[in-house]
Structures are given as C-alpha cells and as structure tokens.
Design a protein around this motif. Structure first.
Motif, mmCIF file in Angstrom:
data_model
loop_
_atom_site.group_PDB
_atom_site.id
_atom_site.type_symbol
_atom_site.label_atom_id
_atom_site.label_comp_id
_atom_site.label_asym_id
_atom_site.label_seq_id
_atom_site.Cartn_x
_atom_site.Cartn_y
_atom_site.Cartn_z
ATOM 1 N N THR A 74 0.750 -1.172 0.025
ATOM 2 C CA THR A 74 -0.119 0.280 -0.103
ATOM 3 C C THR A 74 1.038 1.313 -0.065
ATOM 4 O O THR A 74 2.012 1.061 0.223
ATOM 5 C CB THR A 74 -1.021 0.068 1.242
ATOM 6 N N PRO A 75 0.406 2.255 -0.370
ATOM 7 C CA PRO A 75 1.155 3.725 -0.528
ATOM 8 C C PRO A 75 1.760 4.135 0.989
ATOM 9 O O PRO A 75 0.858 3.527 1.965
ATOM 10 C CB PRO A 75 0.437 4.723 -1.081
ATOM 11 N N PRO A 76 2.886 4.926 1.227
ATOM 12 C CA PRO A 76 3.040 5.311 2.636
ATOM 13 C C PRO A 76 2.032 5.884 3.283
ATOM 14 O O PRO A 76 1.657 6.898 2.937
ATOM 15 C CB PRO A 76 4.373 6.168 2.309
ATOM 16 N N CYS A 77 1.967 5.517 4.512
ATOM 17 C CA CYS A 77 0.977 6.319 5.257
ATOM 18 C C CYS A 77 1.561 7.669 5.583
ATOM 19 O O CYS A 77 0.766 8.448 6.044
ATOM 20 C CB CYS A 77 0.828 5.579 6.682
ATOM 21 N N THR A 78 2.760 8.061 5.758
ATOM 22 C CA THR A 78 3.350 9.312 5.727
ATOM 23 C C THR A 78 2.677 10.372 4.905
ATOM 24 O O THR A 78 2.364 11.381 5.361
ATOM 25 C CB THR A 78 4.879 9.634 5.676
ATOM 26 N N ASN A 79 2.511 9.954 3.704
ATOM 27 C CA ASN A 79 1.856 10.734 2.516
ATOM 28 C C ASN A 79 0.541 11.085 2.942
ATOM 29 O O ASN A 79 0.116 12.312 2.679
ATOM 30 C CB ASN A 79 1.886 10.086 1.137
ATOM 31 N N LEU A 80 -0.134 10.049 3.283
ATOM 32 C CA LEU A 80 -1.453 10.213 3.789
ATOM 33 C C LEU A 80 -1.827 11.403 4.892
ATOM 34 O O LEU A 80 -2.661 12.229 4.789
ATOM 35 C CB LEU A 80 -2.217 8.880 4.415
ATOM 36 N N ILE A 81 -1.080 11.174 5.811
ATOM 37 C CA ILE A 81 -0.984 12.137 6.993
ATOM 38 C C ILE A 81 -0.579 13.558 6.447
ATOM 39 O O ILE A 81 -1.306 14.487 6.882
ATOM 40 C CB ILE A 81 0.061 11.821 7.966
ATOM 41 N N LEU A 82 0.283 13.810 5.457
ATOM 42 C CA LEU A 82 0.714 15.076 4.875
ATOM 43 C C LEU A 82 -0.400 15.520 4.071
ATOM 44 O O LEU A 82 -0.750 16.851 4.002
ATOM 45 C CB LEU A 82 1.848 15.017 4.337
ATOM 46 N N GLU A 83 -0.919 14.680 3.198
ATOM 47 C CA GLU A 83 -2.150 15.218 2.401
ATOM 48 C C GLU A 83 -3.106 15.793 3.178
ATOM 49 O O GLU A 83 -3.860 16.690 2.859
ATOM 50 C CB GLU A 83 -2.552 13.977 1.496
ATOM 51 N N HIS A 84 -3.592 15.102 4.208
ATOM 52 C CA HIS A 84 -4.518 15.647 5.032
ATOM 53 C C HIS A 84 -4.326 16.582 6.081
ATOM 54 O O HIS A 84 -5.229 17.075 6.878
ATOM 55 C CB HIS A 84 -5.334 14.263 5.633
ATOM 56 N N LYS A 85 -2.852 16.937 5.930
ATOM 57 C CA LYS A 85 -2.575 18.131 6.867
ATOM 58 C C LYS A 85 -2.788 17.659 8.303
ATOM 59 O O LYS A 85 -3.349 18.846 9.071
ATOM 60 C CB LYS A 85 -3.308 19.461 6.603
ATOM 61 N N ILE A 86 -2.659 16.592 8.733
ATOM 62 C CA ILE A 86 -2.759 16.177 10.159
ATOM 63 C C ILE A 86 -1.492 16.785 10.875
ATOM 64 O O ILE A 86 -0.458 16.436 10.673
ATOM 65 C CB ILE A 86 -3.088 14.770 10.301
ATOM 66 N N PRO A 87 -2.020 17.673 12.014
ATOM 67 C CA PRO A 87 -0.835 18.598 12.598
ATOM 68 C C PRO A 87 0.025 17.855 13.606
ATOM 69 O O PRO A 87 1.133 18.220 13.924
ATOM 70 C CB PRO A 87 -1.541 19.823 13.205
ATOM 71 N N ARG A 88 -0.578 16.884 14.290
ATOM 72 C CA ARG A 88 0.025 16.049 15.279
ATOM 73 C C ARG A 88 -0.172 14.617 15.096
ATOM 74 O O ARG A 88 -1.111 14.351 15.076
ATOM 75 C CB ARG A 88 -0.482 16.647 16.825
ATOM 76 N N VAL A 89 0.951 13.943 15.476
ATOM 77 C CA VAL A 89 0.955 12.634 15.441
ATOM 78 C C VAL A 89 1.593 11.999 16.733
ATOM 79 O O VAL A 89 2.769 12.331 17.151
ATOM 80 C CB VAL A 89 1.684 11.852 14.252
#
Ligand SMILES: NC(=O)C1=CN([C@@H]2O[C@H](COP(=O)(O)OP(=O)(O)OC[C@H]3O[C@@H](n4cnc5c(N)ncnc54)[C@H](OP(=O)(O)O)[C@@H]3O)[C@@H](O)[C@H]2O)C=CC1
Ligand SMILES: Nc1c(N[C@@H]2O[C@H](COP(=O)(O)O)[C@@H](O)[C@H]2O)[nH]c(=O)[nH]c1=O
Ligand SMILES: [Zn+2]
Length: 364
Positions: free
Chosen positions: A86-101
C-alpha cells in the motif's frame, strides 16, 4: 496529565491493533485513532496482510475530513514511509494536513525505522514518540523478534504431570494417541494459541506416538503451518499431519530430491520436504528456512527432545507450561527450563505457568 491522556488513546490503539492477531503476519499489528477536541472521530486497525494500514482505515472512518487539519493521530507503530503493498502512510498524513501524531514505538523494520518520523517532522508535523512503548513492543514481539533476531518468535508449550512427565512409558501395543494430562478448557486455550502463530513444530516421536492433528479445531482462525523434524523420514505416511489439509514442512537429513520424496510424498498437497545437514547446526538451518518462508512465529508442542534442544540453544522466547493433576511415575521426562516467570493461572484444576526468556539467542 498530558501523558495520561495520550496513554488513554494509545491504549485504545493497542486494543484495536490486537484485533489483527493471527491475520496480519508478517506485518505488525497496528491500531490508530484520530482525536478532535477530545473526541475520537475515527479509528481503525490493520485487519489483514495486504489490506490497508491502520492509519488509512482510521482516516477513512472520519466523516468530515476537514476536521483532520485540527486533529491528533494516535498510532501504535511509526507510520510507514515506503511503498509496500500500500502507499506510504506518511503521505496520507501530510495530504490530510494532520498537525499532530503520537506514536508508541519506532518501526524495527529496516526500510522504515525512524524515516517515517523524520519525514513527518521535516514537514512540520508535531510528533511525540514512546507513549506505552513497552506495551506496544510486547504486542508486536513476534514482528520485532523476526526482524531484529532474524528468526521466528518461539513459544514452547507442554503439559506435565505433578511428578514431571509428559508421557507414560509406551509399549509396542500402546494406542497411538496422546496421553492427556490437561482438561478440555486447556485444550481449547491451546487451539486458540495455535491460531495465533504461523507455525507449529514437533519432533517425529510425537507424531509416531500421538498422531496429532496440529490444527485449530476447538477455536476459530487459521491453521498454522505444520513443521516436523524427521531426520530419517521415519514417520509413517498414514499420520494425520500428512492429510494435505495444511501447509506442512518436513525437515530431514535425507536428500529431498531423491526418489524417497517422490514415492512417499508426491500425493500430498502443500508439502515441503527440506533437506538439512543434521551434522551441523540443524536448528539454525531450520530457523533460516522458516524466515525465508515468512513464518514469523512458531509454537513448539514437543516432545521433550525437541523442546530441550531449543532450550539448550536459547532458541525460545516464551514458555507456557501446564501442570495437570496426574502422576505417571515413569515415562518421558518433561524438559527442564529456567526463565523469568511472568504469570500463572488455574484452569479447572490445572496450573498454567508463563515464562519469558530474557537472554534469548539471536540468529544473525
Ligand atoms: N504432554 C505434552 O505436552 C507432550 C507430550 N509428548 C510426548 O512426548 C513423546 C515424544 O517425546 P520425545 O521422545 O522427546 O521425542 P520428540 O517428539 O521430541 O522427537 C524426537 C526426535 O525428533 C528428532 N529431532 C528433534 N529435534 C532434533 C534436532 N534438533 N536434531 C535432530 N533430530 C531432532 C529426532 O529424531 P531422530 O532420532 O530420528 O534423529 C529425535 O529423536 C511422545 O511420546 C508424546 O506422547 C509430545 C508432545 C507434548
Ligand atoms: N498430552 C498433552 C498434549 N500433547 C500435545 O498435543 C498434541 C495433540 O494435538 P491434537 O491431535 O491436535 O489435539 C500431542 O501430539 C502433543 O504435542 N498437549 C496438552 O496441551 N496437554 C496434554 O495433556
Ligand atoms: Zn502504513
């Protein structure tokens, strides 16, 4: 206070992650929750190998995606940063602009290890690492052992009498079946354990004397790969483990390419007869082969010789030992083991002890 809140959500991640037990190997179990203004707005876990990661399922579960820009993502393992199935989850987080992990533990898998966290931070995400780290490591102990020790996670299991035997003394006319020491409730539990591991290993005397099925019949879930050590191919062909219903591996000292294999086993589906050199480090060769086959964990169900060999070499991570209320007076002696006790329980008159091996052997 903040850590308590973090822990509360991370505990939920671990709870979700565990739902993947038995279905995700060789991937890790991972759970994720997304929190907006103190409220969980989405959660998910990695359900099955090859299917979406926990973060993807959690994001998909959020109805109003605009809220993601003001939310915190909790996840029990560092988000992946490589394109696998599956594609990298880091991209998903950045695409959705989630500010805190908030992350429980760094991924021990070489292709990720630290790079997911780095990428998020480099892109301005506020990342916290190490919340409930010990719990997360315990949950994914199979995955971690597989990648850091380059061998399957090894769980030893046996049942012994109060006077220290695992079987009676057999005679030529003894019935070919196990001599039960434990009760039905324990057997159900053992079948659950079988469903949680990728492989189930036994020595040939166990198959010759007991004719075990080594499957999951009293619980739901997948059957493990049957693994038999049979140096001389002495196990009769009529044994249940050769019924062709489960992937089966036989380690032998005989030449697997010889006619022996074709004549004895050609009719059995899913059977792998693997030649190893028993004059050398047999266990290392077997563990290497299992790693190649992506078998991340095994439960070893005996007999005594097979268990004792692994104990002596330090190739074990956990032991689960039943003490049943019986006496055999003579017979096959139980293995001897020294480990760190981590718990015990009573199941209808049978005592079950759990040990871990804090000095388990690496196999680099
Ligand atoms: N109560 C319980 O929980 C259990 C009880 N049992 C009982 O245990 C008995 C069998 O135990 P045991 O006699 O110790 O035998 P095992 O089932 O451990 O089989 C031993 C044989 O496996 C082969 N083997 C195993 N490991 C290796 C190795 N590292 N290198 C080479 N060969 C290996 C050898 O075969 P070879 O000699 O051909 O080289 C060895 O003789 C059975 O009677 C069964 O009823 C079994 C499982 C669980
Ligand atoms: N006797 C004994 C055990 N024996 C183990 O269980 C195997 C039988 O598996 P199956 O045919 O699938 O039910 C047997 O060959 C041996 O490995 N296990 C236990 O939990 N308690 C017991 O008292
Ligand atoms: Zn991922």
């Amino acid at each position: 206070m903040v850590n308590n809140i973090h822990e509360q959500y991370m505990r939920r991640c671990l709870e979700l992650a565990e739902c993947g037990l038995g279905n995700v190997a060789p991937n890790p179990m991972v759970g994720a929750v997304i929190v907006h203004n103190g409220k969980i707005i989405g959660e998910g876990y990695h359900r099955k190998f090859g299917e979406p990661h926990a973060e993807v399922n959690a994001v998909n579960a959020v109805e109003d995606k605009d809220l993601l820009r003001e939310s915190t993502l909790y996840v029990s393992l560092e988000p992946c940063n490589h394109a696998g199935k599956t594609p990298p989850c880091t991209n998903l987080i950045l695409e959705h602009k989630i500010p805190r992990v908030v992350i429980a533990m760094v991924d021990p898998f070489e292709k990720v290890s630290g790079s997911g966290i780095q990428k998020l931070r480099a892109n301005g995400v506020d990342v916290t690492v190490g919340i409930l780290e010990d719990e997360a490591k315990w949950l994914n102990r199979r995955f971690i052992t597989f990648y850091t020790k380059k061998r399957p996670y090894i769980i030893l299991k046996w049942a012994q009498t109060l006077d220290g035997f695992i079987d009676i003394e057999r005679t030529a006319d003894s019935p070919i079946e196990p001599n039960w020491i434990t009760n039905n409730a324990c057997r159900t539990l053992v079948h659950r354990w079988r469903s949680e591991e990728n492989g189930i290993l036994v020595g040939n005397k166990t198959v010759i004397n007991d004719n075990p099925q080594l499957n999951v019949r009293y619980w739901h879930g997948s059957n493990p790969t049957r693994i038999l050590i049979d140096r001389t191919l002495a196990t009769p062909n009529d044994r249940a483990i050769f019924d062709g219903t489960q992937p089966t591996v036989v380690f032998t000292g005989k030449n697997s390419g010889s006619s022996t294999r074709k004549e004895l086993f050609s009719h059995i589906p899913f059977l792998d007869v693997v030649s190893i050199d028993f004059a050398k480090d047999a266990e290392v060769q077997m563990l290497d082969y299992l790693v190649q086959k992506n078998i991340q964990s095994i439960i070893v169900e005996g007999g005594s010789k097979t268990l004792q060999n692994l104990i002596t070499l330090g190739y074990w991570d956990e032991a689960r030992i039943f003490y049943g209320p019986k006496l055999f007076f003579k017979g096959v002696k139980a293995p001897s083991i020294v480990g760190e006790p981590i718990g015990s329980e009573e199941i209808d008159g049978t005592r079950l002890f759990y040990l871990v091996n804090s000095s388990a052997t690496d196999k680099q």
